[in-house]
Structure formats: C-alpha cells, structure tokens
Write a protein that holds these residues in place. Structure first.
Motif, PDB file in Angstrom:
ATOM      1  N   LEU A 232      11.344   7.213  10.049  1.00  0.00           N
ATOM      2  CA  LEU A 232      12.094   6.956  11.279  1.00  0.00           C
ATOM      3  C   LEU A 232      12.748   5.576  11.236  1.00  0.00           C
ATOM      4  O   LEU A 232      13.827   5.377  11.800  1.00  0.00           O
ATOM      5  CB  LEU A 232      11.170   7.067  12.494  1.00  0.00           C
ATOM      6  N   ALA A 233      12.107   4.637  10.545  1.00  0.00           N
ATOM      7  CA  ALA A 233      12.632   3.276  10.491  1.00  0.00           C
ATOM      8  C   ALA A 233      13.695   3.094   9.415  1.00  0.00           C
ATOM      9  O   ALA A 233      14.519   2.187   9.510  1.00  0.00           O
ATOM     10  CB  ALA A 233      11.494   2.292  10.245  1.00  0.00           C
ATOM     11  N   THR A 234      13.705   3.977   8.403  1.00  0.00           N
ATOM     12  CA  THR A 234      14.593   3.737   7.257  1.00  0.00           C
ATOM     13  C   THR A 234      15.701   4.772   7.090  1.00  0.00           C
ATOM     14  O   THR A 234      16.667   4.510   6.372  1.00  0.00           O
ATOM     15  CB  THR A 234      13.782   3.696   5.944  1.00  0.00           C
ATOM     16  N   SER A 235      15.591   5.927   7.736  1.00  0.00           N
ATOM     17  CA  SER A 235      16.576   6.980   7.510  1.00  0.00           C
ATOM     18  C   SER A 235      17.096   7.538   8.832  1.00  0.00           C
ATOM     19  O   SER A 235      16.381   8.244   9.554  1.00  0.00           O
ATOM     20  CB  SER A 235      15.968   8.126   6.676  1.00  0.00           C
ATOM     21  N   ALA A 236      18.355   7.240   9.131  1.00  0.00           N
ATOM     22  CA  ALA A 236      18.972   7.785  10.339  1.00  0.00           C
ATOM     23  C   ALA A 236      19.093   9.305  10.250  1.00  0.00           C
ATOM     24  O   ALA A 236      18.968  10.010  11.263  1.00  0.00           O
ATOM     25  CB  ALA A 236      20.349   7.151  10.549  1.00  0.00           C
TER      26      ALA A 236
END
Length: 272
Positions: free
Chosen positions: A195-199
């Motif tokens: 969730l933090a690294t891949s839109a």
C-alpha cells in the motif's frame, strides 16, 4: 465526538498520500489523509467514515475495523486499541504460516524435471522452488515474495505477457488470504508495504475482488527461451495450513514443452 472518532482522526493526520500509495491532488489545508482517502482505502463509503469520526456511528463491524486498521497502517498494538475503542474483543494474532516445507514434498517437487513448482505462504513468500522453477523465474522470482515481484520489480511487466490480468488476480488471491487470516503477521507486513509503495496495488486493493487460485494459464516471456505458455494447478498443503503448492505444465508436444526442456537443460548445466 467519541474516543473512537478522536483516535481515527489522530491516526489519519499522521499519514500522507505517499505513505499509502496515493497521488496527492490539489492543495491540502490540513496535514494527513483526507477522510475520503481513508474511506477509499478501507472500502467504506465516505458518509459512513465521517459518521465514525463524528461519533454518530459507534458500532462498526470487526471487518470494517480490520479494513481501517490496514488503511491507517496500524501495528498490532494499534489494531488492538482500535478494536477496544469500538467495543470489540482485541483480535488475537494468528500464528504465522510455517516456513519449513515438508521434506517429502521437496522430494516430490525435485522429481518433476519438466514441471516448475513453487510452495508459498499466505503472504506469497516463496518457501521452496524446484530447479526448473528457478530456471523459469530466475533470480527475481524463485525466491522472495511473489506480490512484491508483480508490483515492484520492473522486469515483471515484461516477464508476464498479460501483466494487468496477473496483477488483478494476484491482489484478489491476496485479499482472500487476508480475509481468512487478517492478523497473520507476514500478511499484515506485506500489505502495508505494498500500500505504501505501489499505487497500482492500492487501486486494485480497494476493489475488494476475492478469488482463490485453482486452474489458470499464464504466458511468460523468458529472456533465454522466449514465450512460454503454461497451465497451472494450485493445491493446499494440508500438512502446513497456509502453504500452497503451485505446479506448472506445458501442453505435450507444444513449443512451450520444448522451451521447458531447454530450461531444464540450462538448469542442469548450471549445477555441474
């Protein structure tokens, strides 16, 4: 107002769009995520989330609380506190899926020279791969995490000929595993990281698609043997709950079968 609403509001203020894989649009008057962004990540309506923060909704379900805890990147203690504020018993952390693969299963996988085979856990960490699977997936896929491979490895978009479908199916399978054991420590960690690294992962996650793996066909673009089309079968490992075995097979007599034989020869030559 309510303690639950105050807690949600304070946690929301600590996160920015980049922390959860969202793109910031427009000027922000206050720090942190907007209410509609948290609602989107948690898969609830904006109106419902506003009622929670304002204290007009005081009895969210355990499923909604799990979704909010994930959206707000709460750790184990934060998740337990959120449940207590909502009047639910604190969730009991699930035992992690065993990392050790049974020796008899490893022997069986090794006896399939023409069938790539992997064993992975609920979080899609690869726990074992036979030699031809290592030759097929290479250094970036036969070890590590398959979800990370799909969404953060640049080579994945070339390796998987139908990347958008693979990505959607991967998230749907991960969503199923998360639903079965939402407190599995490794599942929670991988979810927060993606969730933090891949839109793109975040966009697929909020769709709430759920699908288990059974039979499917994948097309790989391998740098040494070219395009390989393989049918896969997935099996639950009953001796280790949470582990799954996936076995790939080419149609007999097909160019893909020839490609697998070539991969097997390459794998054998590299072990000499």
């Amino acid at each position: 107002m309510s303690e639950l609403g105050d807690h949600l509001r304070s946690r929301r203020a600590l996160l920015g769009p980049a922390d959860v894989g969202l793109i910031s649009v427009g000027q922000r008057r206050v720090p942190g995520l907007r209410r509609e962004e948290v609602a989107q990540l948690a898969g609830v309506s904006v109106d419902y989330y506003i009622r929670l923060e304002q204290g007009r909704e005081r009895s969210p379900s355990a499923q909604v609380l799990e979704a909010l805890a994930t959206a707000l990147h709460l750790g184990a203690d934060g998740r337990a506190h959120l449940f207590r504020l909502a009047g639910h018993a604190a969730p009991v952390p699930a035992p992690a899926t065993p990392d050790r693969v049974d020796s008899a299963l490893l022997q069986l996988m090794a006896a399939w020279p023409d069938n790539p085979a992997l064993v992975y856990n609920r979080a899609y960490d690869v726990l074992a791969a036979n030699p031809i699977a290592e030759a097929l997936f290479g250094d970036f896929g036969a070890h590590g995490n398959l979800m990370t491979l799909v969404f953060t490895e640049p080579r994945a978009r070339e390796f998987y000929a139908d990347w958008p479908r693979i990505a959607a199916n991967s998230v749907a399978g991960f969503r199923r595993n998360h639903g079965e054991q939402p407190n599995d420590p490794r599942v929670v960690t991988v979810l927060a990281e993606l969730l933090a690294t891949s839109a793109e992962f975040a966009e697929l996650w909020v769709r709430h698609d759920v699908r288990g793996k059974s039979q499917d066909t994948k097309v790989f673009r391998h740098p040494e043997v070219g395009t390989v089309t393989l049918r896969l079968q997935t099996f639950a490992v009953r001796s280790a709950p949470g582990q799954e075995l996936v076995v790939y097979q080419a149609a007999p007599g097909s160019p893909s079968a020839d490609a697998l034989k070539m991969l097997g020869s390459l794998a054998a030559s590299r072990t000499i």
